[in-house]
Design a protein around this motif. Structure first.
Motif, PDB file in Angstrom:
ATOM      1  N   ARG A   8      39.366 -46.159 -40.849  1.00 25.19           N
ATOM      2  CA  ARG A   8      37.952 -46.194 -41.224  1.00 25.19           C
ATOM      3  C   ARG A   8      37.626 -45.022 -42.137  1.00 25.19           C
ATOM      4  NH1 ARG A   8      34.914 -49.747 -38.481  1.00 25.19           N
ATOM      5  NH2 ARG A   8      35.877 -50.672 -36.664  1.00 25.19           N
ATOM      6  N   LEU A   9      36.924 -45.325 -43.224  1.00 25.99           N
ATOM      7  CA  LEU A   9      36.543 -44.268 -44.151  1.00 25.99           C
ATOM      8  C   LEU A   9      35.279 -43.558 -43.676  1.00 25.99           C
ATOM      9  CD1 LEU A   9      37.129 -46.023 -47.570  1.00 25.99           C
ATOM     10  CD2 LEU A   9      38.467 -44.202 -46.560  1.00 25.99           C
ATOM     11  N   LEU A  10      34.441 -44.284 -42.950  1.00 32.74           N
ATOM     12  CA  LEU A  10      33.178 -43.708 -42.483  1.00 32.74           C
ATOM     13  C   LEU A  10      32.966 -44.086 -41.026  1.00 32.74           C
ATOM     14  CD1 LEU A  10      30.456 -44.340 -45.210  1.00 32.74           C
ATOM     15  CD2 LEU A  10      31.205 -42.146 -44.352  1.00 32.74           C
ATOM     16  N   GLU A  12      30.600 -45.212 -37.726  1.00 35.48           N
ATOM     17  CA  GLU A  12      29.577 -46.260 -37.616  1.00 35.48           C
ATOM     18  C   GLU A  12      28.216 -45.754 -38.086  1.00 35.48           C
ATOM     19  OE1 GLU A  12      29.490 -49.514 -36.822  1.00 35.48           O
ATOM     20  OE2 GLU A  12      31.662 -49.405 -36.951  1.00 35.48           O
ATOM     21  N   THR A  15      28.173 -45.387 -41.820  1.00 31.80           N
ATOM     22  CA  THR A  15      28.090 -46.699 -42.474  1.00 31.80           C
ATOM     23  C   THR A  15      26.666 -47.240 -42.419  1.00 31.80           C
ATOM     24  OG1 THR A  15      30.324 -47.114 -41.726  1.00 31.80           O
ATOM     25  CG2 THR A  15      29.132 -48.990 -42.557  1.00 31.80           C
ATOM     26  N   ARG A  16      25.986 -46.977 -41.277  1.00 33.88           N
ATOM     27  CA  ARG A  16      24.608 -47.455 -41.140  1.00 33.88           C
ATOM     28  C   ARG A  16      23.721 -46.794 -42.201  1.00 33.88           C
ATOM     29  NH1 ARG A  16      23.606 -46.673 -35.300  1.00 33.88           N
ATOM     30  NH2 ARG A  16      25.633 -47.652 -35.125  1.00 33.88           N
ATOM     31  N   LEU A  18      24.771 -45.585 -45.012  1.00 33.84           N
ATOM     32  CA  LEU A  18      25.200 -46.113 -46.314  1.00 33.84           C
ATOM     33  C   LEU A  18      24.549 -47.467 -46.581  1.00 33.84           C
ATOM     34  CD1 LEU A  18      27.105 -45.646 -48.736  1.00 33.84           C
ATOM     35  CD2 LEU A  18      28.812 -46.993 -47.536  1.00 33.84           C
ATOM     36  N   LEU A  19      24.452 -48.284 -45.526  1.00 37.28           N
ATOM     37  CA  LEU A  19      23.806 -49.597 -45.662  1.00 37.28           C
ATOM     38  C   LEU A  19      22.360 -49.423 -46.134  1.00 37.28           C
ATOM     39  CD1 LEU A  19      23.773 -52.730 -45.104  1.00 37.28           C
ATOM     40  CD2 LEU A  19      22.858 -52.157 -42.871  1.00 37.28           C
ATOM     41  N   VAL A  22      22.381 -48.332 -49.786  1.00 39.16           N
ATOM     42  CA  VAL A  22      22.770 -49.447 -50.669  1.00 39.16           C
ATOM     43  C   VAL A  22      21.614 -50.442 -50.817  1.00 39.16           C
ATOM     44  CG1 VAL A  22      24.232 -51.512 -50.734  1.00 39.16           C
ATOM     45  CG2 VAL A  22      25.257 -49.292 -50.356  1.00 39.16           C
ATOM     46  N   LEU A  23      20.959 -50.758 -49.700  1.00 34.69           N
ATOM     47  CA  LEU A  23      19.864 -51.732 -49.754  1.00 34.69           C
ATOM     48  C   LEU A  23      18.694 -51.202 -50.573  1.00 34.69           C
ATOM     49  CD1 LEU A  23      19.788 -53.243 -46.160  1.00 34.69           C
ATOM     50  CD2 LEU A  23      20.989 -54.032 -48.176  1.00 34.69           C
ATOM     51  N   GLN A  26      19.519 -51.221 -54.258  1.00 38.56           N
ATOM     52  CA  GLN A  26      19.474 -52.564 -54.852  1.00 38.56           C
ATOM     53  C   GLN A  26      18.049 -53.085 -54.980  1.00 38.56           C
ATOM     54  OE1 GLN A  26      23.268 -55.115 -54.144  1.00 38.56           O
ATOM     55  NE2 GLN A  26      22.749 -54.032 -52.280  1.00 38.56           N
ATOM     56  N   LEU A  27      17.205 -52.713 -54.043  1.00 38.53           N
ATOM     57  CA  LEU A  27      15.790 -53.107 -54.169  1.00 38.53           C
ATOM     58  C   LEU A  27      15.180 -52.467 -55.415  1.00 38.53           C
ATOM     59  CD1 LEU A  27      14.534 -53.038 -50.487  1.00 38.53           C
ATOM     60  CD2 LEU A  27      14.662 -55.006 -51.997  1.00 38.53           C
ATOM     61  N   LEU A  29      16.900 -51.603 -58.059  1.00 40.88           N
ATOM     62  CA  LEU A  29      17.529 -52.288 -59.198  1.00 40.88           C
ATOM     63  C   LEU A  29      16.796 -53.600 -59.498  1.00 40.88           C
ATOM     64  CD1 LEU A  29      20.000 -52.469 -61.155  1.00 40.88           C
ATOM     65  CD2 LEU A  29      21.178 -53.714 -59.365  1.00 40.88           C
ATOM     66  N   ILE A  30      16.463 -54.339 -58.442  1.00 37.90           N
ATOM     67  CA  ILE A  30      15.751 -55.610 -58.618  1.00 37.90           C
ATOM     68  C   ILE A  30      14.349 -55.337 -59.153  1.00 37.90           C
ATOM     69  CG2 ILE A  30      14.780 -57.601 -57.402  1.00 37.90           C
ATOM     70  CD1 ILE A  30      17.158 -57.335 -55.435  1.00 37.90           C
ATOM     71  N   ALA A  31      13.675 -54.362 -58.558  1.00 42.58           N
ATOM     72  CA  ALA A  31      12.299 -54.067 -58.974  1.00 42.58           C
ATOM     73  C   ALA A  31      12.252 -53.636 -60.427  1.00 42.58           C
ATOM     74  CB  ALA A  31      11.720 -52.984 -58.078  1.00 42.58           C
TER      75      ALA A  31
END
Lengths: 290, 172
Positions: A8-10, A12, A15-16, A18-19, A22-23, A26-27, A29-31
């Protein structure tokens, strides 16, 4: 179950987080694309398109190869008949060309007499369609434009009429926004009476012609062509045919159009030179074509 | 090594998607191969790999289609992470459970796409209901096929390893 033990690189918890990052990214980026969904594009998207589009071209060639073999077998059988038909067609076209030449001479003479200089359409450049996507709110196609890169807002046409405009040039590839896209609009006019309006995509592959007043005479079957008033598309390109006319809200007709081009059957399109309007002239001008 | 395997699978999926779209332009309405890859990648329970795989697969899916860039990236990131998170707590070994995981993940993706579209687009347009159902079922079936194929291949590879004969050379 898939792979066995993995490193595992990260954790738990990491990772949470990071999630979440990332989200949110991306929001954003979309906006960032929202004011002009078809126009603005990120560097990441352009880079990925550059990387993936050659695959699309390869697949397209594979289709051509396989399809070409089948077509060849079929064509051989009908070659003589086709040849006879084409010879007759050439004779007819020669006659029409002579008539057109005579009309061109007349037009030139009259233009000279009136000192009229019209905008020239310029040379066409053929481009292969690499792939098409018809998912809802994603009506785009990707072209292979070869050595000479396409320009943003360059009009794209097919034999039957207007297809759209370039929204993302990426090296030898370019993404096209179809006129049937919801965020696309085109300055257009009814060919019969020169009444102008704005054509916009309404999804599901159809178009609507807006801002044509109720006094205007509009009939089912009328041809609609580009008006050349939006600074992107030249005048006279077929856009569609009137399917249905109804009284709309306020003082305008509600006019539904059938696109002149069947977007589902495109394999070769043509790029027109971009008729760039100087920036100082564009300010305050119509915001069509975006 | 795992990253390389994923990159190879992504390449295969991209080519298959392009072939599908070339064959039928509505291919993307029913089949989302990038989603299948994102879910499959998350099945081992590694949330980081699930998240990263979903993100990459989604962004590639966005690049080969039009529209808002990042929409599938976002949805597939959630799906990849969610699948890994769920499979840490569940035993997914039989075909019906694999089918269930894939269909639920596909439904989650459609829900995410619809929510983001509704919240962020000025004129939201949604895929019609029958197409959504078709996509969810197709994803489930493709997932089961991929899962069973992988299991078969692993079983054959394992058998080959156990039964192979090694020729020993003792020199000249």
């Amino acid at each position: 179950m898939p792979p066995g033990p993995t490193t595992r690189l990260l954790s738990e918890r990491g990772t949470r987080w990071l999630l979440v990052v990332v989200l949110v990214a991306q929001l954003f980026l979309i906006a960032a694309q929202l004011p002009d969904p078809g126009g603005n594009s990120s560097l990441l998207e352009a880079s990925l398109l550059r990387a993936i589009a050659p695959l699309g071209r390869m697949v397209d060639r594979l289709y051509d190869l396989v399809g070409g073999f089948g077509d060849e077998l079929h064509l051989r059988r009908t070659l003589l008949e086709e040849n006879r038909r084409l010879k007759a067609e050439v004779a007819r076209q020669r006659q029409r060309a002579m008539e057109a030449w005579r009309l061109e001479q007349d037009l030139e003479r009259l233009s000279r007499a009136l000192d009229y200089v019209g905008a020239e359409l310029g040379p066409l450049r053929a481009a292969d369609v690499v792939f098409v996507d018809h998912r809802p709110f994603q009506r785009t196609l990707v072209l292979w434009t070869g050595g000479q890169a396409a320009e943003r807002n360059q009009p794209v046409v097919a034999v039957d009429g207007l297809v759209g405009r370039i929204v993302l040039p990426a090296g030898a590839y370019a993404k096209v926004q179809l006129i049937t896209d919801r965020s696309a609009s085109v300055g257009a006019m009814i060919e019969r009476n020169r009444r102008q309006g704005v054509v916009r995509g309404v999804g599901a592959g159809s178009l609507e012609l807006d801002f044509v007043s109720l006094q205007a005479d509009v009939r089912v079957g009328d041809r609609v062509v580009t008006a050349g008033i939006d600074g992107i598309y030249p005048r006279g390109l077929p856009v569609g045919t009137v399917l249905d006319v109804r009284p709309g809200e306020e003082l305008f007709h509600r006019i539904r159009l059938r696109p002149a081009v069947d977007m589902g059957q495109l394999d070769l399109v043509y790029l027109l030179p971009r008729l760039a309007v100087p920036a100082e002239m564009r300010e305050g001008g119509p915001d069509a074509g975006s | 090594m795992r990253g390389l395997r994923f990159a190879g699978a992504l390449l295969v999926v991209t080519v298959a998607h392009l072939l599908g779209v070339g064959f039928w332009s509505g291919f993307g309405l029913v089949f989302d191969l990038f989603l299948v890859l994102a879910i499959f990648n998350g099945l081992d329970g590694d949330t980081f790999a699930g998240l990263a795989g979903g993100l990459v697969a989604g962004l590639v899916a966005d690049a080969v289609s039009g529209g808002l860039y990042g929409l599938h990236g976002l949805a597939d990131s959630i799906v990849g992470y969610g699948t890994a998170f769920a499979t840490q707590r569940l035993v997914v070994q039989r075909s019906p459970s694999v089918f269930l995981v894939f269909t639920l993940a596909a439904a989650l993706q459609q829900l995410t796409l619809a929510t983001v579209t509704l919240l962020m687009l000025p004129h939201p347009e949604f895929t019609s209901y029958p197409w959504v159902v078709a996509k969810v079922i197709a994803t489930g079936l493709l997932g089961v096929i991929a899962f069973l194929t992988r299991r078969q291949l692993l079983a054959r590879f394992s058998l080959w390893r156990r039964t192979r004969t090694v020729r020993v050379r003792l020199g000249r």
